[in-house]
Scaffold this active site. Structure first.
Site, PDB file in Angstrom:
ATOM      1  N   ARG A 167       9.827   5.111  -2.336  1.00 24.42           N
ATOM      2  CA  ARG A 167      10.465   4.749  -1.071  1.00 24.42           C
ATOM      3  C   ARG A 167      11.839   5.405  -1.013  1.00 24.42           C
ATOM      4  O   ARG A 167      12.518   5.507  -2.050  1.00 24.42           O
ATOM      5  CB  ARG A 167      10.646   3.231  -0.973  1.00 24.42           C
ATOM      6  CG  ARG A 167       9.370   2.472  -0.747  1.00 24.42           C
ATOM      7  CD  ARG A 167       9.547   1.037  -1.139  1.00 24.42           C
ATOM      8  NE  ARG A 167       9.978   0.937  -2.524  1.00 24.42           N
ATOM      9  CZ  ARG A 167      10.476  -0.161  -3.088  1.00 24.42           C
ATOM     10  NH1 ARG A 167      10.599  -1.252  -2.381  1.00 24.42           N
ATOM     11  NH2 ARG A 167      10.842  -0.179  -4.354  1.00 24.42           N
ATOM     12  N   LYS A 209      -3.140   8.526  -1.300  1.00 26.59           N
ATOM     13  CA  LYS A 209      -1.795   8.508  -0.715  1.00 26.59           C
ATOM     14  C   LYS A 209      -1.848   8.142   0.771  1.00 26.59           C
ATOM     15  O   LYS A 209      -1.115   7.276   1.249  1.00 26.59           O
ATOM     16  CB  LYS A 209      -1.133   9.870  -0.922  1.00 26.59           C
ATOM     17  CG  LYS A 209       0.181  10.065  -0.195  1.00 26.59           C
ATOM     18  CD  LYS A 209       1.286   9.200  -0.768  1.00 26.59           C
ATOM     19  CE  LYS A 209       2.503   9.217   0.134  1.00 26.59           C
ATOM     20  NZ  LYS A 209       3.706   9.641  -0.478  1.00 26.59           N
ATOM     21  N   ASN A 230      -0.384   4.574   2.511  1.00 27.96           N
ATOM     22  CA  ASN A 230       0.636   4.517   3.563  1.00 27.96           C
ATOM     23  C   ASN A 230       0.065   3.970   4.871  1.00 27.96           C
ATOM     24  O   ASN A 230       0.723   3.206   5.577  1.00 27.96           O
ATOM     25  CB  ASN A 230       1.263   5.898   3.784  1.00 27.96           C
ATOM     26  CG  ASN A 230       2.442   6.111   2.844  1.00 27.96           C
ATOM     27  OD1 ASN A 230       2.775   5.225   2.055  1.00 27.96           O
ATOM     28  ND2 ASN A 230       3.083   7.254   2.933  1.00 27.96           N
ATOM     29  N   ALA A 260       8.227  -8.624  10.523  1.00 30.33           N
ATOM     30  CA  ALA A 260       8.200  -8.139  11.914  1.00 30.33           C
ATOM     31  C   ALA A 260       9.521  -7.473  12.258  1.00 30.33           C
ATOM     32  O   ALA A 260      10.552  -7.756  11.660  1.00 30.33           O
ATOM     33  CB  ALA A 260       7.931  -9.310  12.850  1.00 30.33           C
ATOM     34  N   GLY A 261       9.490  -6.581  13.213  1.00 29.00           N
ATOM     35  CA  GLY A 261      10.713  -5.884  13.607  1.00 29.00           C
ATOM     36  C   GLY A 261      10.438  -4.922  14.749  1.00 29.00           C
ATOM     37  O   GLY A 261       9.496  -5.123  15.520  1.00 29.00           O
ATOM     38  N   GLY A 268       9.332   3.350  10.945  1.00 25.28           N
ATOM     39  CA  GLY A 268       9.797   4.725  11.185  1.00 25.28           C
ATOM     40  C   GLY A 268       9.850   5.464   9.867  1.00 25.28           C
ATOM     41  O   GLY A 268       9.160   5.105   8.915  1.00 25.28           O
ATOM     42  N   CYS A 300       7.599   9.220   6.538  1.00 20.60           N
ATOM     43  CA  CYS A 300       6.247   9.125   5.963  1.00 20.60           C
ATOM     44  C   CYS A 300       5.238   8.393   6.830  1.00 20.60           C
ATOM     45  O   CYS A 300       4.228   8.985   7.228  1.00 20.60           O
ATOM     46  CB  CYS A 300       6.325   8.447   4.595  1.00 20.60           C
ATOM     47  SG  CYS A 300       7.169   9.461   3.387  1.00 20.60           S
ATOM     48  N   LYS A 353       4.115  10.014  10.244  1.00 18.57           N
ATOM     49  CA  LYS A 353       3.489  11.321   9.977  1.00 18.57           C
ATOM     50  C   LYS A 353       2.154  11.157   9.262  1.00 18.57           C
ATOM     51  O   LYS A 353       1.163  11.815   9.617  1.00 18.57           O
ATOM     52  CB  LYS A 353       4.455  12.164   9.126  1.00 18.57           C
ATOM     53  CG  LYS A 353       3.875  13.421   8.538  1.00 18.57           C
ATOM     54  CD  LYS A 353       4.909  14.196   7.757  1.00 18.57           C
ATOM     55  CE  LYS A 353       4.999  13.820   6.305  1.00 18.57           C
ATOM     56  NZ  LYS A 353       4.066  14.449   5.395  1.00 18.57           N
ATOM     57  N   LYS A 358      15.717   2.543   8.335  1.00 16.78           N
ATOM     58  CA  LYS A 358      15.818   1.303   7.560  1.00 16.78           C
ATOM     59  C   LYS A 358      17.235   1.238   7.013  1.00 16.78           C
ATOM     60  O   LYS A 358      17.936   2.251   6.969  1.00 16.78           O
ATOM     61  CB  LYS A 358      14.755   1.226   6.463  1.00 16.78           C
ATOM     62  CG  LYS A 358      14.879   2.245   5.352  1.00 16.78           C
ATOM     63  CD  LYS A 358      13.808   1.983   4.296  1.00 16.78           C
ATOM     64  CE  LYS A 358      13.946   2.936   3.137  1.00 16.78           C
ATOM     65  NZ  LYS A 358      12.894   2.780   2.144  1.00 16.78           N
TER      66      LYS A 358
HETATM   67  C1  UDX Z   1       7.187   4.664   2.534  1.00 17.51           C
HETATM   68  C2  UDX Z   1       6.309   4.006   1.454  1.00 17.51           C
HETATM   69  O1  UDX Z   1       6.768   2.660   1.240  1.00 17.51           O
HETATM   70  C3  UDX Z   1       6.349   4.807   0.164  1.00 17.51           C
HETATM   71  O2  UDX Z   1       5.449   4.234  -0.784  1.00 17.51           O
HETATM   72  C4  UDX Z   1       5.906   6.250   0.462  1.00 17.51           C
HETATM   73  O3  UDX Z   1       5.972   7.040  -0.699  1.00 17.51           O
HETATM   74  C5  UDX Z   1       6.806   6.844   1.554  1.00 17.51           C
HETATM   75  O4  UDX Z   1       6.758   6.005   2.726  1.00 17.51           O
HETATM   76  P1  UDX Z   1       9.787   4.779   3.128  1.00 17.51           P
HETATM   77  O5  UDX Z   1       9.418   5.700   4.243  1.00 17.51           O
HETATM   78  O6  UDX Z   1      10.963   5.085   2.290  1.00 17.51           O
HETATM   79  O7  UDX Z   1       8.546   4.601   2.110  1.00 17.51           O
HETATM   80  O8  UDX Z   1      10.057   3.371   3.815  1.00 17.51           O
HETATM   81  P2  UDX Z   1       9.570   1.866   3.690  1.00 17.51           P
HETATM   82  O9  UDX Z   1      10.580   1.087   2.961  1.00 17.51           O
HETATM   83  O10 UDX Z   1       8.175   1.780   3.219  1.00 17.51           O
HETATM   84  O11 UDX Z   1       9.624   1.432   5.231  1.00 17.51           O
HETATM   85  C6  UDX Z   1       8.945   2.182   6.242  1.00 17.51           C
HETATM   86  C7  UDX Z   1       9.225   1.610   7.607  1.00 17.51           C
HETATM   87  O12 UDX Z   1       8.513   0.378   7.786  1.00 17.51           O
HETATM   88  C8  UDX Z   1      10.689   1.288   7.886  1.00 17.51           C
HETATM   89  O13 UDX Z   1      11.004   1.654   9.213  1.00 17.51           O
HETATM   90  C9  UDX Z   1      10.781  -0.203   7.708  1.00 17.51           C
HETATM   91  O14 UDX Z   1      11.815  -0.801   8.467  1.00 17.51           O
HETATM   92  C10 UDX Z   1       9.402  -0.633   8.239  1.00 17.51           C
HETATM   93  N1  UDX Z   1       8.955  -1.927   7.686  1.00 17.51           N
HETATM   94  C11 UDX Z   1       8.638  -2.026   6.360  1.00 17.51           C
HETATM   95  C12 UDX Z   1       8.845  -3.026   8.518  1.00 17.51           C
HETATM   96  O15 UDX Z   1       9.140  -2.968   9.732  1.00 17.51           O
HETATM   97  N2  UDX Z   1       8.376  -4.197   7.994  1.00 17.51           N
HETATM   98  C13 UDX Z   1       8.037  -4.348   6.680  1.00 17.51           C
HETATM   99  O16 UDX Z   1       7.620  -5.445   6.294  1.00 17.51           O
HETATM  100  C14 UDX Z   1       8.189  -3.230   5.837  1.00 17.51           C
END
Ligand code: UDX
Length: 420
Positions: free
Chosen positions: A135, A189, A193, A238-239, A243, A246, A249, A306
């Site tokens: 992450r 992978k 995701n 929730a939110g 974004g 990863c 895409k 985030k």
């Molecule tokens: C993600 C995967 O977690 C990771 O395993 C992969 O290798 C790359 O993609 P990352 O993009 O860094 O990692 O972000 P992550 O922390 O997973 O959050 C992704 C998005 O989901 C963020 O916008 C976050 O705010 C949103 N999210 C996540 C939520 O809205 N609710 C959640 O409960 C969790």
């Protein structure tokens, strides 16, 4: 172990050599500097410097094309350059594909390496598909404490070398190693995701239901659901939607890939649709108290995808700001990390603020878009004192409704009745 990092971006390599990283993450600078000081970590732009290495980790970008497919051009050019290195490397070099790639990519890469290096896979060199699950912001921790390691290997020697490498690296903390063929590893992978993104969209759908029920709260629903080990409590927050570089895409790439195989992807398209419509949905929650947005001053707190990052790729906040602009509102924005990047996209269409307090000053509505700890410090009095009209949309439920008195309209995503 000795490590050499190669990138074709000279500026990046120069700054890495000087001990500075373009990526924001706690302790990353420290780790980089320690590596350089030990002389076991080096950086280069020249592929010739890699000749003689035992493992070649390929971690180039695979961005989206407008068709939704992934762009494999960086994989292709790196493979071509690596072929010359493999050709001049004795022993049994192994190319480890870390980049997120659709099934079939590692096999194509293997064939290309064989053609260009005039060496034989499984005899002179190996290929391993080894997806990463890091992450952003916690990449060091996730690298050092993985839940599982997936090795897509198709010859015994590569399997042995890779497993030995993992065991040497992780010692007694080595997690389960799942050994598969290349395509399965590549699919793991995307499947991971897409599933996590599904959990987020599913929760946002439940949140929309909670908003319509008396006294309902998505966090309680998610908590109770998550206690079931078959569901698990993570990624049920929730939110404003997901974004980052990863999830959006990868879900899109999986949709396009599956449909190319003739597999119906309406399920994943629904995940995308909830995500795409969530910023609009967030704004619709304020319609009864604010009416039309034209001319209204709206403060947006949190712009990155985030908290704790300056990354605004596919950030829901940017989408929300675009809706605000389209509807004639006047956004003021603040984020502790991401304003420079936001400027590149939003230019002079919004007002940039130096603090959360400055941002909410004179606003007719505030939208909290990410859970930056500093936003939690804002008190009901701050909103009352500084805002023109205190309407607050809290997409992350940072504030407790009972702490806000009736003078502030607190609208929380996923909470019923939009309690005062
Ligand atoms: C993600 C995967 O977690 C990771 O395993 C992969 O290798 C790359 O993609 P990352 O993009 O860094 O990692 O972000 P992550 O922390 O997973 O959050 C992704 C998005 O989901 C963020 O916008 C976050 O705010 C949103 N999210 C996540 C939520 O809205 N609710 C959640 O409960 C969790």
């Amino acid at each position: 172990m000795e490590v050499a990092g190669l990138d074709n971006n000279q500026i990046k390599v120069k700054s890495l050599k000087a001990g500075s990283t373009p990526i924001r993450e706690k302790d990353l600078d420290k780790l980089l500097k320690a590596g350089l000081a030990s002389h076991r970590l080096a950086f280069t732009t020249n592929y010739k410097d890699l000749v003689g290495a035992e493992l070649f980790f390929l971690a180039v970008g695979t961005p989206s094309l407008t068709s939704g497919r992934i762009d494999l051009s960086q994989i292709k050019s790196a493979t071509d350059a690596l072929a010359a290195v493999i050709e001049h490397t004795d022993g049994y070099p192994i190319v480890v594909v870390k980049s997120t790639v659709v099934p079939g990519t590692a096999r194509d890469l293997k064939k290309r390496l064989e053609t260009l290096s005039a060496k034989k896979a499984g005899v002179d060199f190996g290929v391993c598909s080894n997806p990463e699950f890091l992450r952003e912001g916690s990449a060091i921790h996730d690298t050092l404490h993985p839940d599982r390691i997936v090795l897509g290997v198709e010859d015994a020697r590569t399997s042995r070398v890779m497993k030995d490498f993992c065991k040497r690296f992780y010692g007694k903390n080595t997690p389960e190693i799942v050994e598969t063929d290349h395509s399965t590893a590549e699919l793991v992978k995307y499947a991971s995701n897409a599933f996590l993104a599904t959990k987020v969209s599913f929760t946002n759908l439940m949140a929309r239901i909670c908003e319509k029920l008396p006294q309902s709260n998505i966090d309680e629903v998610a908590h109770a659901m998550g206690l079931d080990p078959r569901i698990g409590g993570l990624f049920l927050e929730a939110g404003p939607g997901f974004g980052g570089s990863c999830f959006p895409k990868d879900v899109q790439a999986l949709v396009t890939y599956a449909e190319g195989l003739g597999v119906d992807s309406s399920f994943l398209r629904a995940v995308q649709k909830i995500n795409e419509t969530q910023p609009n949905h967030v704004l619709s929650l304020s319609k009864d108290s604010l009416g039309e947005l034209t001319g209204k001053v709206v403060a947006v707190l949190g712009v990155s995808f985030k908290p704790g990052t300056d990354d605004i790729r596919e950030s829901r906040a940017i989408k929300l700001i675009e809706v605000l602009l389209r509807d004639g509102a006047r956004p003021r924005i603040y984020d502790p990390n991401a304003l420079e990047n936001a400027k590149e996209i939003l230019g002079s269409s919004v007002t940039y603020c130096k603090s959360a307090l400055q941002c909410i000053f004179g606003a007719e509505m505030v939208v909290i878009m990410n859970a930056e700890p500093e936003f939690k410090k804002l008190k009901p009095e701050d909103f009352l004192r500084l805002m023109k009209q205190p309407v607050v949309i809290d997409t992350r439920r940072m504030y407790r409704p009972d702490e806000f008195d009736g003078k502030i309209r607190l609208i929380s995503v996923g909470r019923s009745g939009q309690v005062q």
